[in-house]
Motif scaffolding. Sequence first.
Motif, short mmCIF file in Angstrom:
data_model
loop_
_atom_site.label_atom_id
_atom_site.label_comp_id
_atom_site.label_asym_id
_atom_site.label_seq_id
_atom_site.Cartn_x
_atom_site.Cartn_y
_atom_site.Cartn_z
N ILE A 310 1.09 -1.02 -0.08
CA ILE A 310 0.20 0.02 0.00
C ILE A 310 0.85 1.28 0.13
O ILE A 310 0.66 2.34 -0.74
N ASP A 311 1.94 1.19 0.75
CA ASP A 311 2.83 2.46 0.77
C ASP A 311 3.31 2.50 -0.55
O ASP A 311 3.49 3.67 -1.30
N HIS A 312 3.76 1.54 -1.24
CA HIS A 312 4.35 1.42 -2.60
C HIS A 312 3.34 2.05 -3.65
O HIS A 312 3.68 2.69 -4.40
N ASN A 313 2.14 1.59 -3.59
CA ASN A 313 1.01 1.95 -4.15
C ASN A 313 0.75 3.44 -4.33
O ASN A 313 0.78 4.20 -5.34
N ALA A 314 0.78 4.11 -2.89
CA ALA A 314 0.46 5.57 -2.76
C ALA A 314 1.83 6.38 -3.27
O ALA A 314 1.55 7.26 -4.09
N LEU A 315 2.92 5.60 -3.20
CA LEU A 315 3.92 6.42 -3.54
C LEU A 315 4.20 6.29 -5.12
O LEU A 315 4.71 7.28 -6.01
N LEU A 316 3.74 5.14 -5.99
CA LEU A 316 3.84 4.83 -7.20
C LEU A 316 2.77 5.99 -7.79
O LEU A 316 3.13 6.57 -8.68
N MET A 317 1.70 6.09 -7.38
CA MET A 317 0.66 7.02 -7.88
C MET A 317 1.32 8.64 -7.74
O MET A 317 1.18 9.21 -8.92
N ASP A 318 2.15 8.86 -6.71
CA ASP A 318 2.65 10.05 -6.58
C ASP A 318 3.62 10.30 -7.61
O ASP A 318 4.00 11.43 -8.39
N LEU A 319 4.53 9.38 -7.96
CA LEU A 319 5.50 9.31 -8.71
C LEU A 319 4.96 9.43 -10.27
O LEU A 319 5.79 10.13 -10.93
N MET A 320 4.01 8.62 -10.50
CA MET A 320 3.46 8.77 -11.72
C MET A 320 2.96 10.14 -12.23
O MET A 320 3.19 10.81 -13.55
N GLU A 321 2.45 10.87 -11.36
CA GLU A 321 2.18 12.20 -11.39
C GLU A 321 3.27 13.18 -11.69
O GLU A 321 3.17 13.85 -12.81
N LYS A 322 4.25 12.80 -10.89
CA LYS A 322 5.61 13.56 -11.20
C LYS A 322 6.20 13.55 -12.51
O LYS A 322 6.58 14.34 -13.38
N VAL A 323 6.32 12.11 -12.78
CA VAL A 323 7.05 11.81 -14.00
C VAL A 323 6.25 12.01 -15.22
O VAL A 323 6.83 12.51 -16.21
N ALA A 324 4.83 11.96 -15.14
CA ALA A 324 4.08 12.65 -16.35
C ALA A 324 4.41 14.05 -16.69
O ALA A 324 4.31 14.12 -17.75
#
Length: 729
Positions: A310-324
């Motif tokens: 769950i931490d990874h998923n929350a972080l991944l969503m965050d990361l995806m927004e930044k990288v996008a």
Amino acid sequence: MSNFRFKALEIAQSRQALSVAPPSERVAEYYGSYTFNNEVMRSLLSPEAYLKITQAIETGGKIDRDIADEVANAMKSWAVAKGATHYTHWFQPLTGDTAEKHDAFFDVTMEGKAIEKFKGGALVQQEPDASSFPSGGLRNTFEARGYTGWDPSSPAFLMDNGAGGKTLCIPSVFISYTGEALDYKTPLLKALSAVDKAATAVCQYFDRNVTKVTPTLGPEQEYFVVDKALFYARPDLVMAGRTVFGHAPARGQQLEDHYFGTIPPRVNAFMVDFEFEAMKLGMPVRTRHNEVAPGQFEVAPTFEEVNLAIDHNALLMDLMEKVAERHNLKVLFHEKPFAGINGSGKHNNWSLGTNTGVNLLAPSSKPKESLRFLTFLVNVVKAVHDHADLLRASIASAGNEYRLGANEAPPAIVSIFLGESLTKALEDLETKSEVIVNKGDNVYYKLGINRIPSLLRDNTDRNRTSPFAFTGNKFEFRAVGGGANSSSTMTVLNAIMADQLTKFKQDLDARLANGEKKELAIVDILKAYYADSKRILFEGNGYSDEWVEEAAKRGLSNIKSSPEALGVYLKTESLDLFERTGVLSHSEVHSRYEIELEKYVKKVQIESRVIGDLAMNHVVSTALKYLNKLAETAKALVDLGMTTEAEPIKDIISEVSARVLAIKKGVDAMTETRKKANALSDTAEMAKLYATEVKDFFDVIRYEVDKLELIIDDEDWPLVKYREMLFVK
Ligand code: ADP
Ligand code: MG
């Protein structure tokens, strides 16, 4: 305004895919390089400290101050060496986003000199300004006291700030001054611990070596990608995360060609890029592919322990927004950003694993293990059956409401898919009459349990329409929303499982005390559980109207509205369950309910305003200009004596005028209803009004706007159209 649309389209058209290079040749060189993981701890900590910290992680025990000091020190040196300038406790407040408050590692002394500071105390606990996070009445805002506390079971990591520096992020829980949970993680950790205890006790009947059971989660994340310029040309996407208007494109997903098609180059570059970043953070991202709808994609990691996943998923969503951003794209996690095509879910693949390396939901070829498998499987079915409404509550949100139970499938009915062979095996078991076992008999053979694995193997047929499906060695809860934090669902699922397994143990112990044979007693109990809960099993098309009818006949709930679904949290059974399992106190459940309701109201309120604004300022104003044009043309024709030729134009004028009028009426009435709702002091009443009367106008207004989109000159239409947004290059 229409200029804006065409400018945005021009920009979007001219963009090329970026080329993305891996951080280094070998994955091993960068995988996990941004995490303060086990390996790093082993190399930087003293053997005593390392041992204590790993034990504390394993057992959830307390960490002494001197150990915390040593870990803090090692963490700081490691982070600073990697370019970190700040640290923060990273947590998941009930707003649904992740939160952080950055503090510099450097402190200025009385003499004005900078020193590096980061002690155990700052690692273990921090006091952010809690007044800006929702607490549902648990904490007076003026007190503004909430604490974040280090969760050592999820490794600290480094986050690029963009501007060059990095921040050391310390995964944390967030609790009030009085110790009540203000976040998603706190009850989750309690539920995980509860199911560990209950499942371990049940495993003991089968294998004494099992001392720990770890729930596992592999969240498959669906999302849409749109060009950034087009995103900003759609105020509804910017404000509400979804399009409130937009006519379906001529080519939607009916050809089903997107799923197997090649990934568009710009999106592919984006995926490759965020995967590299995710791997640096130790996330096992694994699959990438197109999803069913145009513009929709999926990323799935290999499963991990639930809390970490769950931490990874929350972080991944965050990361995806930044990288996008780097790719001039916007990623949408909203459950239903576009009407008429699929929405986005976060399929929660869930199972239970033992410290002896056994997946408790994996069928086995050994009879004894089959009985254990059946035990866990049937207990899942019973738990989900008994608490289906609570599971439904755990996925309730304004966004998911458009995905579940709205005009488009799937419905909001919780049902379980087991597959034909497994269902048959359970049917056989149930109908088996009294089994008599004589001395020397093979009890498993007599029970018919020896045959189950051979029936099952490679035979887990796929049913993509089931909200809760057995997929061979795990369950997949598909109704979770794409934008959700999986914690709510995982808290409920693991809590109901813990409760059910505890009940099972009580039932079994009672029979064993009567001198019954263990295997027969287990099967007897499972038979009864199965009989009690089998009405929740459904193998057919979960998206069909027949199922909605059939489910109603079976007495299964179909709770469409979020406020109603959330109301389940307050039922006595729910409150007692959370208390019994030690997951949430009554007051914590009440505060969560309040917060979720408030979130719901705010979201629908924003959407309603966006609808009003776009309808009047963009659509109606454009329609009026268009009417003017039409009127001039018609008049010119009449002046030329061409009255017959002017007739069709007059027809269009009538239609456009009628639609404009309907929109105007709808918006006015909606605004009045909103006022009525806002005047209510009871949040539940307010939410109910928003869910019904206010929202009823959404479709009415949308219908007229989408019709106008088809009539009004494309040159004049102000909003980027679906066909322009959904097909990224
Ligand atoms: P599917 O074809 O059903 O999507 P995959 O093997 O691709 O199956 O797995 C989908 C997701 O399920 C992945 O994230 C995977 O890691 C996860 N998964 C597999 N086994 C387990 C398990 N035992 N517990 C939790 N998640 C699991
Ligand atoms: Mg799946």
